[in-house]
Design a protein around this motif. Structure first.
Motif, PDB file in Angstrom:
ATOM      1  N   GLY A   1       0.782  -1.225   0.000  1.00 12.11           N
ATOM      2  CA  GLY A   1       0.000   0.000   0.000  1.00 12.11           C
ATOM      3  C   GLY A   1       0.819   1.283   0.000  1.00 12.11           C
ATOM      4  O   GLY A   1       0.364   2.336   0.445  1.00 12.11           O
ATOM      5  N   VAL A   2       2.055   1.191  -0.511  1.00  9.47           N
ATOM      6  CA  VAL A   2       2.904   2.376  -0.598  1.00  9.47           C
ATOM      7  C   VAL A   2       2.363   3.297  -1.696  1.00  9.47           C
ATOM      8  O   VAL A   2       1.904   2.812  -2.734  1.00  9.47           O
ATOM      9  N   ASP A   3       2.391   4.605  -1.467  1.00  7.66           N
ATOM     10  CA  ASP A   3       1.969   5.562  -2.495  1.00  7.66           C
ATOM     11  C   ASP A   3       2.838   5.375  -3.741  1.00  7.66           C
ATOM     12  O   ASP A   3       4.053   5.189  -3.643  1.00  7.66           O
TER      13      ASP A   3
ATOM     14  N   ARG B   1       3.995   7.308  -5.890  1.00  7.86           N
ATOM     15  CA  ARG B   1       5.103   8.242  -6.082  1.00  7.86           C
ATOM     16  C   ARG B   1       6.320   7.870  -5.248  1.00  7.86           C
ATOM     17  O   ARG B   1       7.460   7.949  -5.708  1.00  7.86           O
ATOM     18  N   TYR B   2       6.089   7.441  -3.988  1.00  9.07           N
ATOM     19  CA  TYR B   2       7.214   6.977  -3.168  1.00  9.07           C
ATOM     20  C   TYR B   2       7.829   5.719  -3.757  1.00  9.07           C
ATOM     21  O   TYR B   2       9.044   5.532  -3.741  1.00  9.07           O
TER      22      TYR B   2
ATOM     23  N   ASP C   1       4.550   5.563   7.692  1.00  8.24           N
ATOM     24  CA  ASP C   1       3.441   5.376   6.769  1.00  8.24           C
ATOM     25  C   ASP C   1       3.830   5.945   5.413  1.00  8.24           C
ATOM     26  O   ASP C   1       4.085   7.136   5.280  1.00  8.24           O
ATOM     27  N   PHE C   2       3.919   5.062   4.423  1.00  3.64           N
ATOM     28  CA  PHE C   2       4.254   5.530   3.076  1.00  3.64           C
ATOM     29  C   PHE C   2       3.005   5.600   2.212  1.00  3.64           C
ATOM     30  O   PHE C   2       3.085   5.766   1.003  1.00  3.64           O
ATOM     31  N   GLY C   3       1.828   5.420   2.838  1.00  2.52           N
ATOM     32  CA  GLY C   3       0.582   5.404   2.078  1.00  2.52           C
ATOM     33  C   GLY C   3       0.115   6.801   1.686  1.00  2.52           C
ATOM     34  O   GLY C   3      -0.651   6.954   0.746  1.00  2.52           O
ATOM     35  N   THR C   4       0.570   7.812   2.422  1.00  7.91           N
ATOM     36  CA  THR C   4       0.205   9.183   2.058  1.00  7.91           C
ATOM     37  C   THR C   4       1.456   9.924   1.602  1.00  7.91           C
ATOM     38  O   THR C   4       2.482   9.890   2.282  1.00  7.91           O
ATOM     39  N   PHE C   5       1.314  10.567   0.464  1.00  5.42           N
ATOM     40  CA  PHE C   5       2.440  11.270  -0.130  1.00  5.42           C
ATOM     41  C   PHE C   5       2.516  12.689   0.423  1.00  5.42           C
ATOM     42  O   PHE C   5       1.552  13.447   0.357  1.00  5.42           O
TER      43      PHE C   5
END
Lengths: 278, 123
Positions: A41-43, A45-46, B44-48
């Motif tokens: 669930g990593v964004d 862009r990251y 948390d890498f779920g929000t940029f």
């Protein structure tokens, strides 16, 4: 998730991605992005930022060996880098305005095509290309030291090759991938460079192409060190393991199987993109 | 292939290898340092967050490094080293082609370097 546990999980996923990337010949970066986004669930862009970092590391490491062994054609690589770097900058700019769900769909389609390429049997080229005066003038030539002796070669169709490389650069900058599959097509099929030289030269170009877009992504905050360091270490470890296993495994059968898995991942990426989940 | 070409190849190979080795070393040191002090922090890498993270500018990174227990800053310096590796490779090629007296390729490599520096200046 606590930082320690997350780092371990990311490291594990990256090792697997590096391993599969190296065994299929797709490269470590193409698989790490879907793995991070779909599994953890990593964004997007990251994930793209971290995968670019991993890509530059693996391609530079591999290029060091190929260049030392004289397999890379530095001239052809440098000439085509004019196209890939400009393309990569354009791609990184485009990525800033395209919604991530659309990016995911494009990513999935490119991945699907690459998986198909990796899974299909490569036909030996029978047609002999003649170098154009332009390629001759730039000395876009070399000698391939193969098992059956030395074969001199020269690049033909530099303009068409240049155009395809610009496209490969755009995809590379847009999606944070090496687009090695497209680079090898331009070198091997269009320009008539021997396959092993094409692979080595494509690898050589991936690092420079990656930096052209990574520098822009860096300033936009796409490269988060807490994600980038385990991804880089994991992919490097996984692809090193892959390079070690490659001569010891039945590659042809494996490649088919892995290509199928990557294809399924690609479709998943497209579906999630259409649903707007990425 | 000429002797000069091969020397250039060895030098490029060495540059690439050392750049990657340096980046790995800084990544390991920075990563271990980060986890030993912040291992239980929530990530948390779920929000940029984009440019809100302090690691997107040189100033931000160095501000972080000068603070206590800052592993991530060191890891990000490793990333910077990695980005500089292919750039140094291109710069080296310029010197190599110049010594060979190959003006066309000196020019081509210089343009590639200029494109990369342009990209760095935008980042």
């Amino acid at each position: 998730m606590p930082a320690f546990e997350l780092t371990i999980v990311v490291l594990g996923v990256a090792v697997l991605a590096g391993l599969v990337g190296s065994l299929t010949g797709l490269g470590g970066g193409v698989i790490v992005t879907p793995a991070l986004t779909l599994l953890l669930g990593v964004d997007l862009r990251y994930a793209i930022g971290a995968s670019l970092v991993a890509l530059i590391a693996t391609s530079s490491g591999a290029a060091a060996t190929y260049v030392r062994d004289g397999l890379t054609n530095i001239r052809i690589g440098m000439f085509l880098e004019l196209a890939t770097t400009v393309g990569a900058i354009c791609g990184a700019m485009l990525a800033g305005i395209i919604p991530t769900s659309t990016l995911a769909i494009v990513f999935g389609m490119v991945l699907l095509y690459s998986a198909w390429q990796a899974g299909s049997v490569r036909r030996e080229r029978t047609k002999v290309f003649s170098p154009t005066p332009f390629a001759h003038r730039l000395r876009l030539s070399g000698v391939y030291h193969g098992e059956t002796g030395d074969t001199p070669y020269a690049a033909s169709h530099p303009a068409l090759g240049f155009g395809i490389m610009y496209g490969a650069g755009i995809l590379s900058g847009l999606l944070g991938i090496g687009s090695g599959a497209f680079k090898v097509i331009a070198l091997d099929r269009v320009m008539g460079v021997p396959f092993k030289v094409s692979t080595a030269t494509s690898n050589f170009m991936i690092g420079v192409t990656g930096v052209a877009s990574a520098a822009i992504y860096f300033g936009r905050g796409y490269i988060h060190p807490a994600l980038a360091f385990p991804v880089m270490l994991g992919v490097l470890g996984g692809s090193t393991l892959g390079a070690f296993l490659l001569p010891r495994l039945p590659v042809k059968q494996l490649r088919r199987g892995f290509a199928l898995v990557v294809g399924v991942v690609a479709i998943q990426m497209i579906v999630q993109g259409f649903r707007g989940h990425l | 292939m000429t002797k000069d070409d091969h020397q250039l190849e060895l030098l490029i190979s060495l540059t690439l290898r050392s750049g990657v080795a340096l980046a790995v070393a800084l990544g390991v040191v920075g990563g271990v340092l980060f986890l030993s002090h912040h291992g239980t922090d929530r990530l948390d890498f779920g929000t940029f967050l984009g440019e809100e993270i302090p690691y997107s500018t040189l100033g931000g990174i160095f501000e972080r490094i000068s603070g206590p227990n800052e592993g991530l800053g060191i890891a990000q310096v490793g990333v910077l080293c990695l980005l500089l590796t292919p750039i140094s490779r291109v710069a080296l090629s310029i010197v190599g082609f110049l010594r060979e007296g190959d003006w066309i390729f000196t020019a081509i490599s210089s343009v590639v370097l200029a494109i990369l520096l342009f990209s760095l200046s935008m980042g």
